[in-house]
Design an enzyme around this catalytic site. Structure first.
Site, short mmCIF file in Angstrom:
data_model
loop_
_atom_site.label_atom_id
_atom_site.label_comp_id
_atom_site.label_asym_id
_atom_site.label_seq_id
_atom_site.Cartn_x
_atom_site.Cartn_y
_atom_site.Cartn_z
N ARG A 157 4.34 7.82 -9.92
CA ARG A 157 4.67 6.70 -10.81
C ARG A 157 3.96 5.43 -10.37
O ARG A 157 3.45 4.67 -11.21
CB ARG A 157 6.19 6.47 -10.84
N TYR A 211 7.20 -2.37 -17.39
CA TYR A 211 7.29 -0.93 -17.48
C TYR A 211 8.74 -0.54 -17.64
O TYR A 211 9.66 -1.27 -17.26
CB TYR A 211 6.66 -0.25 -16.25
N PHE A 223 6.95 2.57 -4.68
CA PHE A 223 6.06 1.52 -5.19
C PHE A 223 6.85 0.28 -5.59
O PHE A 223 6.50 -0.85 -5.22
CB PHE A 223 5.26 2.06 -6.38
N ASP A 224 7.94 0.45 -6.36
CA ASP A 224 8.74 -0.68 -6.83
C ASP A 224 9.29 -1.50 -5.66
O ASP A 224 9.21 -2.73 -5.65
CB ASP A 224 9.93 -0.19 -7.66
N THR A 225 9.87 -0.78 -4.71
CA THR A 225 10.48 -1.46 -3.57
C THR A 225 9.44 -2.24 -2.77
O THR A 225 9.67 -3.40 -2.40
CB THR A 225 11.19 -0.45 -2.66
#
Length: 396
Positions: free
Chosen positions: A88, A106, A198-200
């Site tokens: 992702r 997103y 990735f988000d974190t």
């Protein structure tokens, strides 16, 4: 305390997309079409500015690519992006890097988050109030419907983030986020993870840099048919937390300096990088010529050139690492120097080849001619070195 970047409101009067909503998918042939059509209808009816929907298909093996291609043909505001590798984070990095829209968002393909939260999510970015906006299922005002397993896992993960990494945001994993493109351009090269962490990592680096993160309480309904492997994702997240906490302990977390606003003066901007690199390169060229002149009588032309270039290359890589590309700490120093030495070999081939060509064409060429040829060769090698430094040597 880091100085907050200057935030200007986003110009919304042009025909190009103001908002690009990326939907990362992997084998989502069942949910993809109804979700994209529902999102498209919602944006058409409620979003007052031009928008685009990007379907980022990361290596699906079912009929997802065919459905995505058809939607891109039928919906004028939709496009399809195909990646050959899963992840992702990889899908978001690619889609956001390619998008010209000033606000990038997103959401998960299952649309678990109620779409009425989309405009409140991006409004602070459009106005210039915030740099990043995230949906949160753990703040007062949110309403969540999900099983106890997912609830406990999510809360434990965010408690772990707060206790280990001392973060202040409440929900790192909600698949509902937006970021200003000028901020994303500086954040993305600093993020190592290409999957679920990735988000974190994006949020941790942004918060450490003093960027403003706006939280929007959301209504969220769990998708019982989720493709997420909770155990594998949890283990990957734990590895990511360990990596980030280690970087914090060693002081090697990517520098926040490249995220501060300053237009062309920021290390992350190509204009600023080129100016700094040119200045460093000019000094390096002068030092190279002085060293060559000193070593030439005792070592010969080729050896003097090689030694001078080696000394300058090590110093040049170190100075550019810190000043041009805003990287500090000892992390990856050896890797950067190793790649810098490889770039040195290319520069050596250019300058050494130029000297060889000169001596072949003019066997009696004097030192003045050698210096002139070396100067021209160094200029060509410097341009190539900048390109390699930017896209390879110092790329995160």
């Amino acid at each position: 305390m880091n100085q907050l970047p200057h935030r200007a409101s986003v110009a919304t009067h042009h025909p190009e997309p103001v908002l690009d909503v990326v939907i990362p998918v992997f084998n989502e042939e069942r949910d993809l079409e109804p979700s994209v059509r529902r999102l498209h209808t919602h944006l058409r009816e409620t979003f007052p500015y031009p928008f685009r929907i990007t379907i980022a298909d990361n290596a699906s093996t079912d009929s997802t690519p065919q459905i995505a291609a058809r939607l891109a043909d039928e919906l004028p505001e939709a496009q399809w992006l195909r990646l050959t590798e899963k992840g992702r984070g990889r899908a978001l990095r690619t889609a956001w890097s390619l998008s010209p829209a000033p606000v990038l968002a997103y959401m998960d393909v299952d649309l678990s988050t109620e779409l009425t939260a989309l405009l409140p999510l991006v409004a602070p970015l459009l106005s210039g109030h915030s740099d990043i906006a995230i949906g949160t299922r753990l703040a007062p005002g949110s309403r969540v419907v999900r099983g106890p397993k997912r609830e406990i896992t999510s809360r434990c993960y965010n408690v772990l983030l707060r206790s280990v990494l001392a973060v202040r945001f409440s929900d790192a994993q909600c698949g509902f986020k937006a970021v200003r493109r000028d901020v994303a351009e500086r954040l993305l090269p600093l993020i190592q993870d290409s999957e679920w962490f990735f988000d974190t990592e994006l949020l941790v680096i942004a918060e450490r840099a003093g960027l403003r993160i706006h939280e929007v309480p959301v209504d969220w309904v769990d998708d019982p048919d989720t493709r997420v492997d909770i155990l594998a994702t949890a283990l990957a997240d734990l590895r990511g937390i360990a990596r980030i906490s280690g970087a914090l302990a060693r002081g090697t977390l990517p520098s926040a300096g490249s995220l501060r606003d300053g237009g062309a003066a920021t290390p992350g901007g190509i204009t600023a990088q080129l100016l700094r690199f040119t200045a460093v390169g000019a000094v390096s060229t002068l030092v190279h010529l002085l060293l060559y002149t000193t070593l030439r009588p005792v070592a010969g032309a080729q050896a003097a050139n090689a030694l001078a270039l080696l000394i300058c290359a090590v110093a040049n890589t170190a100075v550019n690492r810190r000043l041009t590309f805003g990287l500090r700490g000892r992390g990856s120093v050896l890797r950067h120097q190793g790649r810098g030495l490889f770039v040195l070999l290319i520069g050596l081939a250019i300058t050494g080849g130029s000297l060889a060509a000169l001596h072949h064409a003019m066997p009696s060429a004097g030192q003045a001619a050698e210096l002139a040829v070396l100067l021209a060769a160094n200029l060509a090698a410097t341009l190539l070195r900048f390109l390699l430094f930017r896209v390879w040597v110092f790329r995160a």
